[in-house]
Design an enzyme around this catalytic site. Sequence first.
Site, PDB file in Angstrom:
ATOM      1  N   LYS A  22      39.185  13.059 -43.782  1.00  0.00           N
ATOM      2  CA  LYS A  22      38.265  12.891 -44.988  1.00  0.00           C
ATOM      3  C   LYS A  22      36.783  12.064 -44.653  1.00  0.00           C
ATOM      4  CE  LYS A  22      38.495   9.168 -47.945  1.00  0.00           C
ATOM      5  NZ  LYS A  22      37.337   8.432 -48.251  1.00  0.00           N
ATOM      6  N   ASN A  23      36.717  11.234 -43.917  1.00  0.00           N
ATOM      7  CA  ASN A  23      35.586  10.617 -43.612  1.00  0.00           C
ATOM      8  C   ASN A  23      34.624  11.242 -42.576  1.00  0.00           C
ATOM      9  OD1 ASN A  23      36.230   9.125 -45.815  1.00  0.00           O
ATOM     10  ND2 ASN A  23      36.551   7.233 -44.321  1.00  0.00           N
ATOM     11  N   ARG A  93      31.083   8.122 -53.956  1.00  0.00           N
ATOM     12  CA  ARG A  93      30.040   7.443 -53.393  1.00  0.00           C
ATOM     13  C   ARG A  93      29.394   8.160 -52.273  1.00  0.00           C
ATOM     14  NH1 ARG A  93      28.721   2.214 -54.323  1.00  0.00           N
ATOM     15  NH2 ARG A  93      28.036   2.149 -52.137  1.00  0.00           N
ATOM     16  N   CYS A 117      31.755  -0.059 -56.935  1.00  0.00           N
ATOM     17  CA  CYS A 117      33.002   0.512 -57.037  1.00  0.00           C
ATOM     18  C   CYS A 117      33.977  -0.431 -57.014  1.00  0.00           C
ATOM     19  CB  CYS A 117      33.165   1.809 -56.042  1.00  0.00           C
ATOM     20  SG  CYS A 117      33.498   1.116 -54.319  1.00  0.00           S
ATOM     21  N   ARG A 122      28.916  -2.792 -52.927  1.00  0.00           N
ATOM     22  CA  ARG A 122      28.754  -1.668 -51.967  1.00  0.00           C
ATOM     23  C   ARG A 122      27.171  -1.212 -51.968  1.00  0.00           C
ATOM     24  NH1 ARG A 122      33.582   2.629 -51.251  1.00  0.00           N
ATOM     25  NH2 ARG A 122      32.457   3.084 -49.288  1.00  0.00           N
ATOM     26  N   ILE A 124      23.605  -0.074 -50.703  1.00  0.00           N
ATOM     27  CA  ILE A 124      23.029   0.886 -49.855  1.00  0.00           C
ATOM     28  C   ILE A 124      21.566   0.717 -49.069  1.00  0.00           C
ATOM     29  CG2 ILE A 124      24.369   2.936 -50.394  1.00  0.00           C
ATOM     30  CD1 ILE A 124      21.616   3.993 -51.806  1.00  0.00           C
ATOM     31  N   ASP A 125      21.398  -1.059 -49.227  1.00  0.00           N
ATOM     32  CA  ASP A 125      20.001  -1.305 -48.698  1.00  0.00           C
ATOM     33  C   ASP A 125      19.776  -1.021 -47.194  1.00  0.00           C
ATOM     34  OD1 ASP A 125      22.469  -3.149 -48.212  1.00  0.00           O
ATOM     35  OD2 ASP A 125      20.963  -4.826 -48.026  1.00  0.00           O
ATOM     36  N   ASP A 308      40.504   0.552 -43.790  1.00  0.00           N
ATOM     37  CA  ASP A 308      41.123   1.328 -44.516  1.00  0.00           C
ATOM     38  C   ASP A 308      42.730   1.325 -44.261  1.00  0.00           C
ATOM     39  OD1 ASP A 308      38.842   2.142 -45.503  1.00  0.00           O
ATOM     40  OD2 ASP A 308      38.559   3.892 -44.371  1.00  0.00           O
ATOM     41  N   ARG A 400      42.295  11.759 -53.668  1.00  0.00           N
ATOM     42  CA  ARG A 400      41.001  11.854 -52.923  1.00  0.00           C
ATOM     43  C   ARG A 400      40.984  12.217 -51.541  1.00  0.00           C
ATOM     44  NH1 ARG A 400      37.989   6.678 -53.585  1.00  0.00           N
ATOM     45  NH2 ARG A 400      36.793   7.925 -52.091  1.00  0.00           N
TER      46      ARG A 400
HETATM   47  N1  EPU Z   1      26.817  -2.428 -46.873  1.00  0.00           N
HETATM   48  C1  EPU Z   1      25.832  -2.905 -47.534  1.00  0.00           C
HETATM   49  N2  EPU Z   1      24.498  -2.365 -47.482  1.00  0.00           N
HETATM   50  C2  EPU Z   1      24.480  -1.003 -46.803  1.00  0.00           C
HETATM   51  C3  EPU Z   1      25.602  -0.579 -46.228  1.00  0.00           C
HETATM   52  C4  EPU Z   1      26.991  -1.070 -46.548  1.00  0.00           C
HETATM   53  O1  EPU Z   1      26.070  -4.004 -47.942  1.00  0.00           O
HETATM   54  O2  EPU Z   1      23.604  -0.470 -46.830  1.00  0.00           O
HETATM   55  C5  EPU Z   1      28.252  -3.267 -46.967  1.00  0.00           C
HETATM   56  C6  EPU Z   1      29.311  -2.490 -48.057  1.00  0.00           C
HETATM   57  O3  EPU Z   1      28.859  -2.919 -49.221  1.00  0.00           O
HETATM   58  C7  EPU Z   1      30.524  -2.843 -47.333  1.00  0.00           C
HETATM   59  C8  EPU Z   1      30.405  -2.748 -45.823  1.00  0.00           C
HETATM   60  O4  EPU Z   1      28.954  -2.949 -45.703  1.00  0.00           O
HETATM   61  O5  EPU Z   1      30.977  -4.225 -47.723  1.00  0.00           O
HETATM   62  C9  EPU Z   1      30.855  -1.665 -45.205  1.00  0.00           C
HETATM   63  O6  EPU Z   1      30.089  -0.506 -45.507  1.00  0.00           O
HETATM   64  P1  EPU Z   1      29.979   0.847 -44.696  1.00  0.00           P
HETATM   65  O7  EPU Z   1      28.565   1.308 -44.908  1.00  0.00           O
HETATM   66  O8  EPU Z   1      30.312   0.478 -43.360  1.00  0.00           O
HETATM   67  O9  EPU Z   1      31.178   2.011 -45.199  1.00  0.00           O
HETATM   68  P2  EPU Z   1      30.819   2.978 -45.918  1.00  0.00           P
HETATM   69  O10 EPU Z   1      30.090   3.959 -45.242  1.00  0.00           O
HETATM   70  O11 EPU Z   1      30.229   2.854 -47.317  1.00  0.00           O
HETATM   71  C10 EPU Z   1      33.036   4.259 -44.844  1.00  0.00           C
HETATM   72  C11 EPU Z   1      34.146   4.909 -45.400  1.00  0.00           C
HETATM   73  C12 EPU Z   1      35.124   3.732 -46.193  1.00  0.00           C
HETATM   74  C13 EPU Z   1      35.315   2.669 -44.902  1.00  0.00           C
HETATM   75  C14 EPU Z   1      34.027   2.214 -44.409  1.00  0.00           C
HETATM   76  C15 EPU Z   1      34.397   1.128 -43.442  1.00  0.00           C
HETATM   77  C16 EPU Z   1      33.268   6.999 -45.891  1.00  0.00           C
HETATM   78  C17 EPU Z   1      33.083   8.122 -47.111  1.00  0.00           C
HETATM   79  N3  EPU Z   1      33.755   5.809 -46.435  1.00  0.00           N
HETATM   80  O12 EPU Z   1      32.484   3.645 -46.196  1.00  0.00           O
HETATM   81  O13 EPU Z   1      36.194   4.529 -46.334  1.00  0.00           O
HETATM   82  O14 EPU Z   1      36.402   1.858 -45.543  1.00  0.00           O
HETATM   83  O15 EPU Z   1      33.233   3.129 -44.050  1.00  0.00           O
HETATM   84  O16 EPU Z   1      34.862   1.753 -42.445  1.00  0.00           O
HETATM   85  O17 EPU Z   1      33.140   7.362 -44.694  1.00  0.00           O
HETATM   86  C18 EPU Z   1      38.264   5.148 -47.591  1.00  0.00           C
HETATM   87  O18 EPU Z   1      38.310   6.126 -46.902  1.00  0.00           O
HETATM   88  O19 EPU Z   1      39.033   4.830 -48.130  1.00  0.00           O
HETATM   89  C19 EPU Z   1      36.928   4.278 -47.384  1.00  0.00           C
HETATM   90  C20 EPU Z   1      36.806   3.397 -48.444  1.00  0.00           C
END
Ligand code: EPU
Length: 427
Positions: A22-23, A93, A117, A122, A124-125, A308, A400
């Site tokens: 998926k990811n 997201r 969420c 979460r 995106i800063d 995950d 999902r």
């Molecule tokens: N974070 C921030 N600021 C940012 C970006 C992230 O504070 O700008 C924090 C997030 O709030 C979180 C942590 O950093 O607490 C990790 O976030 P990350 O950006 O690494 O994760 P993501 O890209 O939002 C992806 C996967 C998630 C998986 C995580 C960690 C996708 C679509 N989602 O999320 O997958 O848990 O990486 O490996 O790729 C799932 O598949 O069930 C799932 C949640």
Amino acid sequence: MDIIRVEGGHRLSGGVRVSGAKNSALKLMAATLLAPGRTTLENVPNISDVHVMGKVLKRMGATIEVVDEHRLAIDTSAVDSWEAPYELVAKMRASTAVMGPLLGRFGRAKIAMPGGCNLGARKIDMHILGLEALGVKFDTDHGYIHADASEGLTGTTVTLEFASVGATENLIMAAVRAKGTTVIDNAAREPEIVDLACMLNEMGAKIVGAGSPVVQIEGVEELHPVTHRVIGDRIEAGTFIVAGALMAEDGDIEVTGFNAAHLGMVIKKFELMGVQIDRIEGGVRVHRADVLQPVDIQTLPFPGFPTDMQAQAMVLSALADGSSVITENIFENRFMFASELVRMGASIRIESHHAIIHGVQGLSGAQVVSPDLRGGAALVVAGLIADGYTEVSAIHHIDRGYEHFVEKLVSLGAHVARVNVPDPSDD
Ligand code: EPU
């Protein structure tokens, strides 16, 4: 409403092949925006998140041909809108993954702010700070982020505060079209990022170091469409490994369609718990002869133990002969699943971001609610060993990310069914 009903206690055997990741698939779909023309993605999982990403791309003017269940031909030549609307970002997201490619190709993007969420705030800063360093100007109004790079993107060094998967991907997808060289320091190293970089390089990008903490991207003038195969889903594989560890008593199950090296830390921890996991062609064979041993796990970015897999690992530790500690370091709110598992007889205490799990002799089937994608799948897996019936509701979360989850479990011998029941809130 649909629920998943599980009758516990049936032994599993045979083999299961996992779907595409998926990811990975979601980001590869977003990346097709960078290459005008028809890109074909193979081994795409047929799951609802992929359908949402398809809608996001179509809203922008892309066309998507479903060549067969697992093959999509995406043509982004006619894209003439740069917006990811609220109703789709709120559903998923990961829609924010279009920001990098839109900036790379068109120099502009309008993305609904994702908000929190069920895993926490979460933010995106880091995506924004990194893209700002490349020259993007940001503005927000009415719940939308407006990103403008009409004066072009310029390569620079970006040091991420945390190895964020999404920020690394958005930065790579913007930087492939920047002027000069971008270096991402403290980049995330997940296999899905390597898959993305591989496809972008096939498209003509110049990315080196993906899969290491330092990724270097030399910007190019254009990218061209390709045919690319999505890697196998390591988390789906890990979920079936847990099912096998629980229920393949006196036998084994085979889980294939993925690269076992992508689950290194998971396999290591499960082996410490007494699960036997042998590498075979394209996957693993899972067997357990002994009592499960307790284990300490902390979730970390790859190659650490993946967040995950945290809920699925908690099911195993709930049945271990002793006490385990699971520490969640990635998300602030990923223990909601634990209280559902307690309803099934588990003994779990949450202290801040630690779960202290005292192993019990057995679980008992109950009505439980899927709190999120992985937690939902873990509850179904817990139902396999529980006494009697387990009914898992809110299974849209599971849809999902798990393709044909019920059918795959049934093929292994589980007694699981998707059942339509009246929604109690309709009374
Ligand atoms: N974070 C921030 N600021 C940012 C970006 C992230 O504070 O700008 C924090 C997030 O709030 C979180 C942590 O950093 O607490 C990790 O976030 P990350 O950006 O690494 O994760 P993501 O890209 O939002 C992806 C996967 C998630 C998986 C995580 C960690 C996708 C679509 N989602 O999320 O997958 O848990 O990486 O490996 O790729 C799932 O598949 O069930 C799932 C949640």
